[in-house]
Design a protein around this motif. Structure first.
Motif, short mmCIF file in Angstrom:
data_model
loop_
_atom_site.label_atom_id
_atom_site.label_comp_id
_atom_site.label_asym_id
_atom_site.label_seq_id
_atom_site.Cartn_x
_atom_site.Cartn_y
_atom_site.Cartn_z
N GLU A 179 -3.71 -9.32 -0.41
CA GLU A 179 -3.91 -10.66 0.12
C GLU A 179 -2.58 -11.42 0.16
O GLU A 179 -2.27 -12.09 1.14
N GLN A 180 -1.81 -11.26 -0.89
CA GLN A 180 -0.50 -11.90 -0.94
C GLN A 180 0.38 -11.40 0.21
O GLN A 180 1.04 -12.19 0.89
N ASN A 181 0.35 -10.08 0.44
CA ASN A 181 1.14 -9.51 1.53
C ASN A 181 0.71 -10.05 2.89
O ASN A 181 1.53 -10.27 3.78
N ILE A 182 -0.59 -10.22 3.07
CA ILE A 182 -1.11 -10.72 4.34
C ILE A 182 -0.53 -12.11 4.64
O ILE A 182 -0.06 -12.38 5.75
N TYR A 183 -0.56 -12.99 3.64
CA TYR A 183 -0.02 -14.34 3.85
C TYR A 183 1.50 -14.31 4.02
O TYR A 183 2.06 -15.12 4.78
N GLU A 213 3.21 4.10 4.47
CA GLU A 213 4.01 3.97 3.24
C GLU A 213 5.24 3.09 3.46
O GLU A 213 6.36 3.43 3.06
N VAL A 214 5.00 1.99 4.13
CA VAL A 214 6.06 0.99 4.36
C VAL A 214 5.90 -0.13 3.35
O VAL A 214 4.82 -0.71 3.22
N GLN A 215 6.97 -0.43 2.63
CA GLN A 215 6.94 -1.54 1.67
C GLN A 215 7.26 -2.84 2.41
O GLN A 215 8.23 -2.92 3.17
N LEU A 216 6.44 -3.86 2.18
CA LEU A 216 6.66 -5.17 2.77
C LEU A 216 7.38 -6.03 1.74
O LEU A 216 6.81 -6.42 0.72
N LEU A 217 8.65 -6.31 1.99
CA LEU A 217 9.47 -7.03 1.01
C LEU A 217 9.71 -8.47 1.47
O LEU A 217 10.60 -8.73 2.29
N PHE A 218 8.91 -9.37 0.96
CA PHE A 218 9.12 -10.80 1.21
C PHE A 218 10.33 -11.23 0.39
O PHE A 218 10.66 -10.61 -0.63
N TYR A 219 11.00 -12.29 0.80
CA TYR A 219 12.26 -12.66 0.13
C TYR A 219 12.06 -13.03 -1.34
O TYR A 219 13.03 -13.07 -2.11
N THR A 220 10.83 -13.29 -1.75
CA THR A 220 10.57 -13.59 -3.16
C THR A 220 10.34 -12.34 -3.99
O THR A 220 10.23 -12.41 -5.21
N SER A 221 10.26 -11.18 -3.34
CA SER A 221 10.03 -9.92 -4.05
C SER A 221 11.26 -9.52 -4.85
O SER A 221 12.39 -9.66 -4.37
#
Length: 373
Positions: free
Chosen positions: A4-8, A80-88
């Motif tokens: 859910e966090q990744n979706i937002y 298998e793609v990691q979604l890296l938001f700038y807060t990660s």
């Protein structure tokens, strides 16, 4: 919860009219991407740079954007793609420091994007025998320093650098101008697949994005921004390679160039960089070691570790510890930077900083800046 966090996180980066800087501002004030979507208009209007038009845009497009984001999160999981938001914590810290950094990266691979030593290597696609020999030699000489090699997976210097890094056992990252599901040029797929096990592939572009010409300069800023130094091996006077060098220079990043034959067109660019003082000449690995102070780095790190204050978790709450750890690294920060680096929302940060001031840990400076005492 993570999905859910990744979706937002994906959704806010795809919201029309919301660029990278505004995304950071919204998340900083609201606390999270999800909170941005759920915030009442009155709260959003209090954020600098946010007006009625933007709020209407968010409300009208939120549903469709979230639906699309959910599809991409599912696809990322499948590929298998990691979604890296700038807060990660996995997001490249070096890249966070540049003003036009992306807010979301798509990453396939196993490398640590915050590895201690990272060097970018760029150059002409029309690489000469001299250029190939020099590129391979540089990589081999970097082997003892456990350096991660970053390049653009293109023909010429790029692929030679990736291939040499793979042979030397060094992690190597290919920064792409396409989506994470498209390897370009396709002929380099065999190297890209090996890099997934010894480095990785990185892009800011979503699934299905084709490598159109305007995306390459944007790709180049990531190559320059996520490394400690950019080494230019060979380059013509008018080339994308010099754009990368200029970008690195504008970021106050170190740039090195390999001197070349004055009669060779692909050496005109590198020789010009050295002549115009935009790059330091690279003649041996010792030039790089001295430029980046690697010979002194280990000793300094040991001294810093010995003298660094040990914060007792019993004396500080979780948010205070986050702020102290950020300031321990940079010593001084602006309030907005503190918010997104520590992941403490602006709404809470003021009270956290006040508490740390009362405890004698930090001092407020003019311009909303704070320093560790």
């Amino acid at each position: 919860m993570v999905e859910e966090q990744n979706i937002y996180e994906v959704a806010i980066t795809r919201m029309p009219g919301v660029g990278a800087q505004l995304t950071r501002l919204l998340v900083s004030y609201c606390g999270s991407p999800k909170a941005v979507f759920e915030a009442p208009p009155g709260k959003l209007l209090k954020i600098p740079g946010v007006g009625p038009k933007l709020i209407q845009n968010i409300r009208e497009n939120s549903r469709s954007t979230l639906v699309q984001a959910e599809e991409w999160v599912k696809r990322a999981d499948e590929l298998e793609v990691q979604l890296l938001f700038y807060t990660s914590p996995k997001f490249p810290n070096r890249l966070k420091q540049i003003p036009d950094a992306p807010t979301l990266l798509y990453f396939r691979g196993n490398a640590d994007l915050n590895q201690r030593r990272i060097v970018s290597m760029v150059g002409t696609r029309q690489i000469t025998t001299y250029g190939q020999t020099v590129t391979e030699r540089i990589i081999e000489d970097l082997k003892p320093f456990n350096v991660m090699i970053v390049s653009g997976l293109a023909y010429g210097v790029d692929v030679v650098a990736h291939r040499a890094a793979l042979q030397a056992g060094l992690p190597t990252i290919g920064v792409m101008a396409s989506g994470p599901d498209i390897v370009y040029p396709a002929v380099h797929r065999k190297y890209a697949e090996r890099m997934l096990l010894q480095g990785g592939l990185l892009t800011e572009n979503p699934f299905g994005t084709k490598p159109d010409a305007p995306r390459f300069p944007a790709r180049n800023r990531i190559i320059a921004g996520m490394s400690d130094c950019t080494i230019v091996v060979e380059a013509a006077m008018k080339s994308g390679t010099l754009i990368t060098a200029d970008i690195a220079h504008s970021y106050d990043k170190e740039v090195m160039a390999v001197p070349g034959n004055i009669n060779s067109p692909v050496s005109e660019g590198t020789n010009h960089l050295i002549k115009s003082l935009k790059a330091v000449a690279y003649t041996s690995v010792q030039d790089l070691v001295e430029l980046l102070n690697w010979d002194l780095e280990d000793e300094a790190a040991q001294k810093k570790k010995a003298s660094a204050p040990a914060f007792d978790p019993a004396e500080f709450n979780e948010d205070e510890m986050k702020v102290l750890q950020v300031l321990q690294q940079s010593r001084e920060e602006h309030m907005d930077n503190l918010s997104w680096k520590s992941q403490v929302p602006v709404s809470l940060l003021a009270s956290v900083l006040l508490g740390l001031e009362f405890k004698g840990m930090i001092k407020a400076l003019p311009g909303k800046r704070f320093i560790l005492l």
